[in-house]
Scaffold this motif. Structure first.
Motif: not given
Length: 164
Positions: A82, A107, A111, A117-118, A120, A156-160
């Protein structure tokens, strides 16, 4: 079109000029860095590069299509997959999608190149433009918190994982 370059020693002069040129502009929306920041810039820049080498932070300059430094986009507090996003765009580049494009590229790097993976990010309640940049990049507002007694919104954003 904007591009990000990982912060290097040879960015120091352009970065200092950028920060000086935009000091008053930035102070309208975020706390001023103070005179010491500018007086001690060279040693601070070296220290950030040393810290960047550890992998705990990833600083980038944002360049326009002519190679001029027009902003910054950073990942700090990087650990356990993160990191926290921070960015600023100079006054003459504001309102042209530069911050949105820079955060999108950050971003992508987070990734792929940095294996995160996360992400903020924090925005002041009175900075809707910054919140819009984050929304356009897939961040969701998750909570309001107090920092130094001032309410801010945590995003918050979760990344692929990125295919190589």
């Amino acid at each position: 079109m904007v591009s990000l370059e990982r912060l290097r020693a040879d960015h120091a002069a352009a970065l200092l000029a950028f920060e000086r040129e935009n000091r008053e502009f930035f102070a309208r929306s975020v706390p001023d860095r103070g005179d010491a920041y500018f007086a001690e810039f060279a040693s601070r820049h070296e220290a950030l590069l040393d810290e960047q080498a550890t992998g705990g932070i990833h600083f980038h300059v944002v360049l326009d299509e002519h190679g001029a430094l027009i902003g910054r986009a950073n990942l700090v507090d990087v650990r356990d997959g993160a990191g926290e996003v921070g960015y600023r765009v100079g006054e003459h580049a504001a309102g042209r999608g530069v911050a949105t494009a820079a955060v999108a590229e950050l971003c992508w790097l987070a990734a792929g190149s940095y294996g995160l993976s996360t992400l903020t990010a924090l925005t002041d309640l009175d900075n809707p433009a910054s919140a819009a940049v984050l929304r356009k990049n897939g961040f969701a507002a998750v909570e309001e918190i107090l920092i130094a007694g001032k309410p801010v919104v945590r995003h918050l954003r979760h990344l692929r994982p990125r295919c190589r």
